[in-house]
Design an enzyme around this catalytic site. Structure first.
Site, short mmCIF file in Angstrom:
data_model
loop_
_atom_site.label_atom_id
_atom_site.label_comp_id
_atom_site.label_asym_id
_atom_site.label_seq_id
_atom_site.Cartn_x
_atom_site.Cartn_y
_atom_site.Cartn_z
N GLU A 49 16.61 -14.31 0.29
CA GLU A 49 17.03 -14.65 -1.06
C GLU A 49 17.88 -13.51 -1.91
O GLU A 49 18.69 -14.37 -3.38
CB GLU A 49 15.98 -13.32 -1.75
CG GLU A 49 15.63 -12.68 -3.53
CD GLU A 49 14.81 -11.89 -3.67
OE1 GLU A 49 13.97 -11.17 -2.54
OE2 GLU A 49 14.02 -11.32 -4.58
N ASP A 57 7.11 -11.67 -10.71
CA ASP A 57 6.99 -10.38 -11.33
C ASP A 57 6.29 -10.29 -12.82
O ASP A 57 7.80 -10.21 -13.29
CB ASP A 57 8.14 -9.64 -11.14
CG ASP A 57 8.25 -8.84 -9.50
OD1 ASP A 57 7.28 -8.33 -8.88
OD2 ASP A 57 8.72 -9.62 -9.27
N PRO A 73 0.65 -0.83 -0.26
CA PRO A 73 0.04 0.05 0.07
C PRO A 73 1.12 1.19 0.17
O PRO A 73 1.74 1.21 1.01
CB PRO A 73 -1.08 -0.12 1.63
CG PRO A 73 -0.57 -1.32 1.33
CD PRO A 73 0.62 -2.28 1.15
N ASP A 95 6.99 -3.37 2.56
CA ASP A 95 8.58 -3.75 2.07
C ASP A 95 9.40 -2.96 3.05
O ASP A 95 9.18 -2.33 4.46
CB ASP A 95 8.22 -2.33 1.25
CG ASP A 95 9.67 -1.80 0.35
OD1 ASP A 95 10.46 -2.58 1.18
OD2 ASP A 95 9.73 -0.80 0.17
C1 LIG Z 1 13.00 -9.91 -7.58
N1 LIG Z 1 12.53 -10.13 -6.17
C2 LIG Z 1 11.99 -9.28 -5.24
N2 LIG Z 1 12.20 -9.59 -3.53
C3 LIG Z 1 11.72 -8.73 -3.34
N3 LIG Z 1 10.71 -8.18 -2.54
C4 LIG Z 1 9.57 -7.60 -4.69
C5 LIG Z 1 10.67 -8.57 -5.21
N4 LIG Z 1 9.67 -8.04 -6.73
C6 LIG Z 1 9.12 -7.15 -6.09
N5 LIG Z 1 8.98 -6.98 -5.06
C7 LIG Z 1 8.68 -6.20 -4.14
O1 LIG Z 1 6.88 -5.73 -4.62
C8 LIG Z 1 6.90 -4.72 -5.48
C9 LIG Z 1 6.69 -4.09 -6.38
O2 LIG Z 1 4.77 -4.38 -6.52
P1 LIG Z 1 4.11 -3.80 -5.45
O3 LIG Z 1 4.29 -1.63 -5.26
O4 LIG Z 1 4.05 -4.13 -3.83
O5 LIG Z 1 2.85 -3.93 -5.95
C10 LIG Z 1 8.53 -4.10 -5.28
O6 LIG Z 1 8.96 -2.58 -4.78
C11 LIG Z 1 9.07 -4.49 -4.38
O7 LIG Z 1 8.67 -3.83 -2.45
ZN LIG Z 2 8.93 -11.80 -4.56
#
Ligand SMILES: CNc1ncnc2c1ncn2[C@@H]1O[C@H](COP(=O)(O)O)[C@@H](O)[C@H]1O
Ligand SMILES: [Zn+2]
Length: 356
Positions: free
Chosen positions: A209, A292, A106, A146
């Protein structure tokens, strides 16, 4: 090698009913939706090359996080979030995903009047609209923390998630912990995560990770979480420890595994070295996910196909993986039962057809 042609393989993985449990909303935005966003905000001068990592390209994890910042600039109003969430849900449905757990952080955007509460309400609204429009997919939502934002914001997100868990008709089911793994320490977030757990929110945590997180994972695994995102460096072959593996196995905590994301983000050197194999050979619950799909230019069908071809798994084995994912979801028993029925009904036709 598979006895099926490339077209048949594609078709099979698209037909295969699937469960997606690890998808970040803003990382899942397709290039078609990015086009619409760019058209809404031409003054930002954002190009496609800034929002996606294409086939064969690699980025450091740090560079991946820069990409999210660009997408966040494009998605900063209620209208944007509604469009993005509806598009993403429909794309997953088109790809044969029957159950989706979306997660998102959010965000308040003072310039556009967006608040964190409205952010979540808008996503819930998108989920409800898709249902009303008859999109063939069941969707739940995880509020993301986050890790960069520290303990206070983490606690604020837990309260927000708890409120929505009680008022969203079961749409909000839990929390995600994500963000740049090199920033912050899980120890500071522990009180918030404990509180979340005690009020009945499910926990899906990104753990190990990167290789420097063993101590943090040791601590967070004692919660224990309900699912683990990535868990790339938990096992001893890559610098993890037996104690970490034991904790994961003792509590039978499913792993959400995202091959393309890990290889393009360079935390895993190549597909065949992916830790999927280590955990799969242990018989541990593994769920294939996209992470993603927009940023890494993939979809869940491709990820299933990638796992099958890399590790030489049969269609039956892939079917079992997708079916077992139902049990790893945070859906209530009634929904799991319905999904099991769907899988049972589709099995004969999907496993036997040879459509060109
Ligand atoms: C690649 N590996 C990853 N590792 C950790 N966090 C990740 C990520 N990929 C995405 N995010 C998390 O998801 C957010 C984007 O979606 P939303 O704005 O939340 O919908 C990123 O800013 C990060 O906080
Ligand atoms: Zn992830």
């Amino acid at each position: 090698m598979s006895e099926w042609s490339h077209g048949e393989e594609n078709n099979f993985y698209r037909q295969l009913p699937k469960v997606e449990l690890h998808a970040h909303l803003n990382g899942s935005v397709s290039s078609e939706t990015i086009d619409k966003l760019i058209a809404r905000k031409p003054h930002l001068n954002i190009q496609h090359s800034m929002t996606a990592i294409r086939s064969g390209q690699r980025r450091t994890l740090d560079e991946c996080f820069q990409v999210f910042k660009v997408i966040h600039q494009l998605v900063d109003t209620e209208e944007d979030i509604l469009m993005v969430a509806k598009d993403v849900i429909k794309e997953f449905a088109d790809d044969g995903v029957k159950y989706l757990e979306l997660r998102s952080t959010p965000r308040a955007e003072p310039k556009t009047g967006l608040t964190k509460k409205r952010y979540v309400e808008t996503i819930i609204g998108a989920i409800q609209q898709c249902k009303q429009e008859g999109v063939d997919i069941e969707v739940r939502f995880l509020v993301a923390i986050d890790r960069r934002n520290g303990s206070e914001v983490a606690m604020e997100m837990v309260k927000l998630a708890e409120d929505f868990m009680l008022s969203s008709d079961g749409v909000v089911v839990g929390l995600d912990l994500s963000g740049d793994p090199t920033v912050g320490h899980g120890r500071d977030l522990l009180p918030a995560l404990q509180k979340a757990k005690s009020c009945g929110l499910k926990l899906a945590l990104h753990l190990s990770e990167v290789s420097s997180q063993a101590e943090e994972s040791e601590l967070l695994l004692d919660l224990p979480p309900d699912r683990i995102g990535h868990g790339t460096f938990l096992h001893p072959e890559v610098g993890g420890t037996c104690s970490l593996v034991e904790k994961v196995r003792k509590n039978n905590i499913p792993l959400e595994l995202c091959l393309t994301s890990n290889v393009k983000g360079q935390t895993v050197p190549s597909y065949d070295k992916h830790h999927f194999l280590y955990w799969y050979n242990l018989g541990h619950p593994c769920v294939i996910c996209t992470d993603d799909k927009g940023v890494f230019c993939t979809d869940l069908s491709q990820e299933y196909q990638l796992v099958a071809s890399t590790f030489d798994l049969s269609r039956e084995a892939m079917w079992d993986l997708s079916q077992k994912a139902i049990g790893c979801s945070f859906a209530p028993q009634s929904v799991k039962k319905r999904l099991e029925q769907t899988w049972a009904e589709l099995r004969p036709q999907v496993l036997q057809t040879r459509v060109p």
